[in-house]
Design a protein around this motif. Structure first.
Motif, short mmCIF file in Angstrom:
data_model
loop_
_atom_site.label_atom_id
_atom_site.label_comp_id
_atom_site.label_asym_id
_atom_site.label_seq_id
_atom_site.Cartn_x
_atom_site.Cartn_y
_atom_site.Cartn_z
N SER A 117 -17.74 3.91 65.06
CA SER A 117 -18.56 4.34 63.92
C SER A 117 -17.90 3.96 62.59
CB SER A 117 -18.74 5.86 63.98
OG SER A 117 -19.07 6.35 62.70
N ASN B 215 -18.62 5.26 59.86
CA ASN B 215 -18.37 6.49 59.11
C ASN B 215 -16.98 7.05 59.45
OD1 ASN B 215 -20.90 6.75 57.70
ND2 ASN B 215 -21.83 7.16 59.69
N GLU C 137 -18.18 14.96 56.50
CA GLU C 137 -18.78 13.96 55.60
C GLU C 137 -17.66 12.97 55.23
OE1 GLU C 137 -21.75 12.98 54.62
OE2 GLU C 137 -22.84 14.61 55.58
N SER C 138 -17.84 11.75 55.72
CA SER C 138 -16.74 10.77 55.61
C SER C 138 -16.24 10.59 54.17
CB SER C 138 -17.18 9.43 56.19
OG SER C 138 -18.30 8.93 55.49
N ARG C 139 -17.16 10.54 53.23
CA ARG C 139 -16.72 10.26 51.85
C ARG C 139 -15.98 11.46 51.24
NH1 ARG C 139 -21.56 7.78 52.96
NH2 ARG C 139 -21.46 5.50 52.80
N PHE D 199 -19.58 10.31 72.23
CA PHE D 199 -20.95 10.35 71.70
C PHE D 199 -21.96 10.31 72.85
CE2 PHE D 199 -24.51 8.37 69.30
CZ PHE D 199 -24.52 9.20 68.20
N HIS E 205 -20.45 15.60 70.54
CA HIS E 205 -20.59 16.00 69.13
C HIS E 205 -21.53 17.19 68.95
CE1 HIS E 205 -23.61 13.10 70.19
NE2 HIS E 205 -24.26 13.20 69.06
N LYS E 206 -22.27 17.54 70.00
CA LYS E 206 -23.19 18.69 69.90
C LYS E 206 -22.69 19.91 70.70
CE LYS E 206 -26.09 16.24 67.44
NZ LYS E 206 -26.01 16.32 65.97
N GLY F 242 -23.04 18.85 63.62
CA GLY F 242 -22.76 18.15 64.89
C GLY F 242 -22.61 16.65 64.70
N GLN F 243 -21.99 16.27 63.60
CA GLN F 243 -21.78 14.84 63.35
C GLN F 243 -20.28 14.55 63.30
OE1 GLN F 243 -24.06 13.94 59.74
NE2 GLN F 243 -25.66 13.10 61.04
N MET F 244 -19.98 13.26 63.39
CA MET F 244 -18.61 12.80 63.18
C MET F 244 -18.62 11.81 62.03
SD MET F 244 -18.32 10.43 66.58
CE MET F 244 -19.48 11.09 67.75
N PRO F 245 -17.54 11.71 61.30
CA PRO F 245 -16.21 12.26 61.51
C PRO F 245 -16.06 13.68 60.97
CG PRO F 245 -16.21 10.94 59.51
CD PRO F 245 -17.59 10.83 60.11
N ARG G 42 -14.26 4.55 58.04
CA ARG G 42 -14.15 4.66 56.57
C ARG G 42 -12.96 5.56 56.21
NH1 ARG G 42 -19.10 6.21 55.48
NH2 ARG G 42 -19.74 4.06 55.27
C1 GS8 Z 1 -22.90 10.54 58.37
C2 GS8 Z 1 -22.21 10.83 59.68
C3 GS8 Z 1 -22.96 10.27 60.87
O1 GS8 Z 1 -24.14 9.89 60.79
C4 GS8 Z 1 -20.83 10.80 56.95
O2 GS8 Z 1 -19.90 11.32 57.56
O3 GS8 Z 1 -20.65 9.92 56.10
N1 GS8 Z 1 -23.07 11.12 56.04
C5 GS8 Z 1 -22.25 11.29 57.23
N2 GS8 Z 1 -22.27 10.26 62.01
C6 GS8 Z 1 -22.87 9.81 63.22
C7 GS8 Z 1 -21.90 9.00 64.02
S1 GS8 Z 1 -22.23 7.35 63.90
O4 GS8 Z 1 -21.69 7.04 62.40
C8 GS8 Z 1 -23.21 11.03 64.06
O5 GS8 Z 1 -22.37 11.88 64.23
N3 GS8 Z 1 -24.44 11.07 64.54
C9 GS8 Z 1 -24.89 12.10 65.39
C10 GS8 Z 1 -25.99 12.92 64.80
O6 GS8 Z 1 -26.40 12.67 63.66
O7 GS8 Z 1 -26.45 13.81 65.51
#
Ligand code: GS8
Length: 218
Positions: free
Chosen positions: A12, A14, A67-69, A36, A41-42, A53-56, A17
């Motif tokens: 990823s 993200n 939030e990566s940024r 994934f 992640h969930k 439930g997102q990464m990183p 980054r």
């Molecule tokens: C986006 C994170 C994202 O979409 C950031 O960290 O910059 N704005 C956030 N992560 C994806 C992984 S692929 O890059 C993710 O976790 N997706 C699973 C989901 O959205 O359920």
């Protein structure tokens, strides 16, 4: 294990980054893979780290930031604030401008191209060439602005490397694995900027992390 952990999969952009900021800021960290495909992640464990439930996600001791940024900014503020030019009103504003441009202009047009060319085919899905072509048109307009900017200064925010440049690395390394890797050839100042960044160990680290996923990566 290092006290700082970066949760995510390094495929990823993200996630990687954040690797650029962590490496440049000299932080000792471990990447903790999140599966994934298995939906890790969930799971409750990961939802406790990031309720979306997102990464990183970054863990620093008992502190979590996602939030990566935001992770990149936190990393620089704590370890290498000069990458944000904090303390200089105008220079930090320029860093902020190009951080926003990265998110809303550059990555916003590159991401659909990468998704269509690299990610969908990985899951057996066809590339939608119309999406690619539409975003290439948009991306070329964005790159014209970058070309003009980088013909006036060495880096995006001025004549100094900043997080604004580093935040571009991850997605650009992915674009380099698409059939549009030669896109920068038409923008000599952008190409020189990218070549300069590529010589940095932090960028080489990202490239190495991408290689197993994107064979043609830089
Ligand atoms: C986006 C994170 C994202 O979409 C950031 O960290 O910059 N704005 C956030 N992560 C994806 C992984 S692929 O890059 C993710 O976790 N997706 C699973 C989901 O959205 O359920």
């Amino acid at each position: 294990m290092a006290p700082v952990k970066l949760y995510g999969m390094t495929m990823s952009w993200n996630v990687t980054r954040c690797v650029a900021a962590l490496e440049e800021a000299g932080v000792e960290y471990d990447v903790v893979p999140i599966d994934f495909g298995a939906g890790e992640h969930k799971t409750p464990d990961h939802l406790a780290r990031n309720p979306f439930g997102q990464m990183p996600v970054l863990q620093d001791g008992d502190f979590y930031v996602w939030e990566s940024r935001a992770i990149c900014k936190y990393t620089c503020r704590k370890n290498k604030p000069e990458l944000l030019k904090e303390g200089n009103l105008k220079e930090s504003a320029m860093v902020d401008v190009w951080l926003e441009v990265e998110a809303h202009q550059y990555t916003a047009t590159m991401e659909p191209i990468i998704l269509e060319c690299l990610i969908r085919p990985m899951f057996g899905r066809a590339t939608d060439q119309k999406i690619v072509d539409d975003n290439l048109v948009k991306l070329k307009k964005v790159l014209e602005v970058y070309e003009a900017r980088l013909s006036k200064c060495k880096y995006l925010a001025g004549d100094f490397l900043s997080l604004a440049d580093l935040n571009h690395v991850s997605v650009t390394a992915c674009l380099a694995a698409t059939p549009y890797a030669s896109l920068f050839d038409a923008y000599p100042h952008v190409k020189a900027w990218w070549s300069g960044l590529m010589s940095r160990p932090s960028v080489q680290k990202i490239t190495a992390l991408k290689k197993p996923y994107f064979q043609n990566s830089v």
